[in-house]
Design a protein around this motif. Structure first.
Motif, PDB file in Angstrom:
ATOM      1  N   VAL A 148      81.243 101.775 -10.100  1.00 62.27           N
ATOM      2  CA  VAL A 148      79.922 102.317 -10.429  1.00 62.27           C
ATOM      3  C   VAL A 148      78.883 101.330  -9.913  1.00 62.27           C
ATOM      4  CG1 VAL A 148      78.314 102.965 -12.263  1.00 62.27           C
ATOM      5  CG2 VAL A 148      80.733 103.554 -12.469  1.00 62.27           C
ATOM      6  N   LEU A 149      77.871 101.825  -9.214  1.00 62.54           N
ATOM      7  CA  LEU A 149      76.812 100.984  -8.673  1.00 62.54           C
ATOM      8  C   LEU A 149      75.536 101.135  -9.494  1.00 62.54           C
ATOM      9  CD1 LEU A 149      77.230 101.569  -4.828  1.00 62.54           C
ATOM     10  CD2 LEU A 149      78.106  99.675  -6.208  1.00 62.54           C
ATOM     11  N   VAL A 150      74.877 100.012  -9.753  1.00 64.87           N
ATOM     12  CA  VAL A 150      73.624  99.995 -10.497  1.00 64.87           C
ATOM     13  C   VAL A 150      72.494  99.601  -9.562  1.00 64.87           C
ATOM     14  CG1 VAL A 150      72.345  98.917 -12.396  1.00 64.87           C
ATOM     15  CG2 VAL A 150      74.803  99.370 -12.634  1.00 64.87           C
ATOM     16  N   ASP A 151      71.460 100.456  -9.478  1.00 65.14           N
ATOM     17  CA  ASP A 151      70.267 100.183  -8.676  1.00 65.14           C
ATOM     18  C   ASP A 151      70.606 100.005  -7.194  1.00 65.14           C
ATOM     19  OD1 ASP A 151      67.441 100.042  -9.255  1.00 65.14           O
ATOM     20  OD2 ASP A 151      67.486  98.037  -8.410  1.00 65.14           O
ATOM     21  N   ASP A 160      79.853 106.760  -8.196  1.00 61.10           N
ATOM     22  CA  ASP A 160      78.828 107.001  -9.209  1.00 61.10           C
ATOM     23  C   ASP A 160      77.750 105.929  -9.112  1.00 61.10           C
ATOM     24  OD1 ASP A 160      80.162 109.234 -10.736  1.00 61.10           O
ATOM     25  OD2 ASP A 160      81.697 107.693 -11.001  1.00 61.10           O
ATOM     26  N   THR A 161      76.497 106.317  -9.391  1.00 59.21           N
ATOM     27  CA  THR A 161      75.388 105.371  -9.354  1.00 59.21           C
ATOM     28  C   THR A 161      74.500 105.568 -10.578  1.00 59.21           C
ATOM     29  OG1 THR A 161      74.057 106.905  -8.027  1.00 59.21           O
ATOM     30  CG2 THR A 161      75.349 105.276  -6.826  1.00 59.21           C
ATOM     31  N   VAL A 162      73.813 104.498 -10.964  1.00 60.45           N
ATOM     32  CA  VAL A 162      72.868 104.548 -12.082  1.00 60.45           C
ATOM     33  C   VAL A 162      71.554 103.909 -11.631  1.00 60.45           C
ATOM     34  CG1 VAL A 162      72.432 103.982 -14.496  1.00 60.45           C
ATOM     35  CG2 VAL A 162      74.793 104.315 -13.710  1.00 60.45           C
ATOM     36  N   PHE A 163      70.471 104.652 -11.751  1.00 60.27           N
ATOM     37  CA  PHE A 163      69.136 104.190 -11.380  1.00 60.27           C
ATOM     38  C   PHE A 163      68.160 104.491 -12.512  1.00 60.27           C
ATOM     39  CE2 PHE A 163      70.976 104.837  -7.182  1.00 60.27           C
ATOM     40  CZ  PHE A 163      70.374 103.876  -6.385  1.00 60.27           C
ATOM     41  N   ALA A 164      67.003 103.835 -12.461  1.00 65.44           N
ATOM     42  CA  ALA A 164      65.843 104.338 -13.190  1.00 65.44           C
ATOM     43  C   ALA A 164      65.296 105.530 -12.404  1.00 65.44           C
ATOM     44  CB  ALA A 164      64.778 103.261 -13.313  1.00 65.44           C
ATOM     45  N   ASN A 165      64.568 106.408 -13.069  1.00 72.54           N
ATOM     46  CA  ASN A 165      63.964 107.553 -12.376  1.00 72.54           C
ATOM     47  C   ASN A 165      62.712 107.070 -11.652  1.00 72.54           C
ATOM     48  OD1 ASN A 165      63.071 109.995 -11.490  1.00 72.54           O
ATOM     49  ND2 ASN A 165      63.339 111.055 -13.433  1.00 72.54           N
ATOM     50  N   PRO A 326      83.353 115.182 -10.425  1.00 72.85           N
ATOM     51  CA  PRO A 326      82.398 114.972  -9.322  1.00 72.85           C
ATOM     52  C   PRO A 326      81.622 113.674  -9.544  1.00 72.85           C
ATOM     53  CG  PRO A 326      82.210 117.199 -10.212  1.00 72.85           C
ATOM     54  CD  PRO A 326      83.090 116.444 -11.150  1.00 72.85           C
ATOM     55  N   PHE A 327      81.257 113.021  -8.460  1.00 70.22           N
ATOM     56  CA  PHE A 327      80.455 111.814  -8.581  1.00 70.22           C
ATOM     57  C   PHE A 327      79.058 112.181  -9.075  1.00 70.22           C
ATOM     58  CE2 PHE A 327      83.541 110.445  -5.300  1.00 70.22           C
ATOM     59  CZ  PHE A 327      84.077 109.365  -5.997  1.00 70.22           C
ATOM     60  N   GLU A 328      78.453 111.258  -9.835  1.00 69.17           N
ATOM     61  CA  GLU A 328      77.153 111.512 -10.435  1.00 69.17           C
ATOM     62  C   GLU A 328      76.153 110.429 -10.048  1.00 69.17           C
ATOM     63  OE1 GLU A 328      77.503 111.840 -14.638  1.00 69.17           O
ATOM     64  OE2 GLU A 328      78.632 113.717 -14.574  1.00 69.17           O
ATOM     65  N   LYS A 329      74.906 110.856  -9.856  1.00 73.01           N
ATOM     66  CA  LYS A 329      73.789 109.922  -9.749  1.00 73.01           C
ATOM     67  C   LYS A 329      72.984 110.062 -11.024  1.00 73.01           C
ATOM     68  CE  LYS A 329      69.880 108.529  -6.865  1.00 73.01           C
ATOM     69  NZ  LYS A 329      69.207 108.708  -5.563  1.00 73.01           N
ATOM     70  N   ILE A 330      73.037 109.046 -11.865  1.00 72.91           N
ATOM     71  CA  ILE A 330      72.413 109.094 -13.186  1.00 72.91           C
ATOM     72  C   ILE A 330      71.035 108.441 -13.112  1.00 72.91           C
ATOM     73  CG2 ILE A 330      72.615 108.310 -15.573  1.00 72.91           C
ATOM     74  CD1 ILE A 330      75.713 108.265 -15.044  1.00 72.91           C
ATOM     75  N   LEU A 331      70.014 109.157 -13.581  1.00 72.07           N
ATOM     76  CA  LEU A 331      68.647 108.652 -13.578  1.00 72.07           C
ATOM     77  C   LEU A 331      68.180 108.445 -15.013  1.00 72.07           C
ATOM     78  CD1 LEU A 331      66.996 110.926 -10.847  1.00 72.07           C
ATOM     79  CD2 LEU A 331      67.982 108.645 -10.574  1.00 72.07           C
ATOM     80  N   ALA A 332      67.900 107.198 -15.360  1.00 73.00           N
ATOM     81  CA  ALA A 332      67.398 106.884 -16.695  1.00 73.00           C
ATOM     82  C   ALA A 332      65.884 107.032 -16.714  1.00 73.00           C
ATOM     83  CB  ALA A 332      67.789 105.462 -17.086  1.00 73.00           C
ATOM     84  N   SER A 333      65.376 107.697 -17.731  1.00 74.54           N
ATOM     85  CA  SER A 333      63.937 107.906 -17.850  1.00 74.54           C
ATOM     86  C   SER A 333      63.220 106.571 -18.074  1.00 74.54           C
ATOM     87  CB  SER A 333      63.643 108.852 -19.017  1.00 74.54           C
ATOM     88  OG  SER A 333      62.257 109.034 -19.188  1.00 74.54           O
TER      89      SER A 333
END
Length: 352
Positions: A148-151, A160-165, A326-333
């Motif tokens: 999982v990648l962050v930013d 999978d990735t996790v970003f701020a929106n 499925p891979f996800e791109k997660i956007l944190a509010s």
């Protein structure tokens, strides 16, 4: 591999060498092969590229693996002590501790060094934080370890990735400035520095277009600031501001890609005798601790840094438990924080 070789006019042997990560071909050839492989969907093949992964000992199950590797390349300011990355690391550590899992931190930028450290037999998976070179990500992908990648994201690597929106939050911030009466906004940052910076630029541009205002040309030097971590751009920006003041073309709002840039701009404006927010508004992004302590305090966007770290670990566990999802791109509010560095527009100088 034969398709890639035919596509590039190379031998299958050369393609194999380039994809193996073991050398034997030039860097230019390796880059060409990787790009072509990505375009042809090679890295997305579940039984393709990762078929050469290291064999895992059959007696070691996921239940017995108790550690997650956190990969954060040793880039200046991208450390646990930083006001931004440190908070993300706290979130990762907090979530792993709650699950009684260990955390192994590797701060290394070179793929060959990272691979020497890795022991995939004892790892649940990997969380990558910040910028990581494609070669390293390709080697991790080759091993078949959950990632999982962050930013950060890489077009070559399905993960999978996790970003701020970033885009939507910047759009809201610019809409706020426009609502205050600012008509002449200018973006400061390096839009090639990271995906987050590019998304923030996109939000800025979309907000101005929606309001019928012109965003600066992509060739504008303020969109290519060098050394954003160290502030190498300060002399260039200071000279730019001085010219704008001399020509009566100073924007009424300076929109910065992050708080670090914004805080440096506040210092430069102070040196030039330009009052904030009376003559020009300044905004940042991230809401690092120093943003509230500056003079004036900085209007910014509060990125939920610890929550992003938490979510990255949760997504890694979900990926381990359900590898076929499925891979996800997660956007944190992210929320706007209104402070003293922004005020109503109209007090700036006229644009020529």
């Amino acid at each position: 591999m034969q398709q890639i070789a035919d596509h590039l006019g190379l031998s299958k042997f050369a393609v194999s060498k380039a994809l193996s990560g073991k050398g034997g071909v030039s860097e230019a050839t390796k880059d060409r092969v990787i790009q072509a492989a990505s375009e042809l969907g090679y890295f997305g093949q579940k039984n393709g590229y990762i078929k050469s992964q290291l064999p895992l000992e059959p007696h070691i199950s996921n239940r017995e693996k108790r550690s997650v590797l956190v990969l954060m390349p040793n880039i200046r300011f991208q450390t646990r002590e930083s006001l931004y990355w440190g908070k993300i690391m706290e979130g990762i550590s907090e979530e792993l501790e709650a699950r009684k899992l260990g955390m192994i931190i590797v701060s290394e930028a070179q793929s060959e060094h990272v691979m020497h450290v890795l022991n995939p037999e004892g790892l649940l998976g990997i969380v990558g934080v910040g910028q990581i070179e494609s070669a390293t990500l390709l080697e991790i992908h080759r091993l078949g370890l959950p990632l999982v990648l962050v930013d950060h994201e890489d077009a070559l690597i399905p993960t999978d990735t996790v970003f701020a929106n970033n885009r939507d939050s910047m759009l809201k911030l610019c809409a706020h400035l426009i609502g205050l009466g600012h008509q002449r906004l200018h973006f400061f940052g390096d839009i090639e520095f990271s995906r987050s910076f590019r998304d923030r630029w996109t939000g800025y541009r979309d907000a101005l277009e929606a309001a019928g205002l012109d965003a600066q040309d992509r060739r504008d030097p303020m969109l290519r600031l060098q050394g954003v971590e160290r502030g190498d751009y300060e002399p260039e920006v200071k000279a730019w501001i001085a010219r704008r003041v001399s020509d009566n073309r100073l924007p009424t709002a300076l929109v910065c890609a992050n708080d670090s840039i914004a805080l440096r701009l506040l210092g430069l404006l102070r040196e030039l005798g330009i009052r904030v927010p009376e003559e020009v508004a300044v905004t940042g992004f991230d809401n690092i601790d120093d943003a509230s302590r500056s003079t004036p305090s900085l209007t910014t966007v509060d990125v939920p840094k610890q929550a992003i770290g938490n979510r990255a670990v949760k997504r890694l566990i979900e990926r381990i438990d359900h590898p076929g999802q499925p891979f996800e791109k997660i956007l944190a509010s992210a929320e706007l924080v209104y402070r003293d560095s922004s005020a109503s527009g109209g007090s700036g100088q006229s644009e020529q």
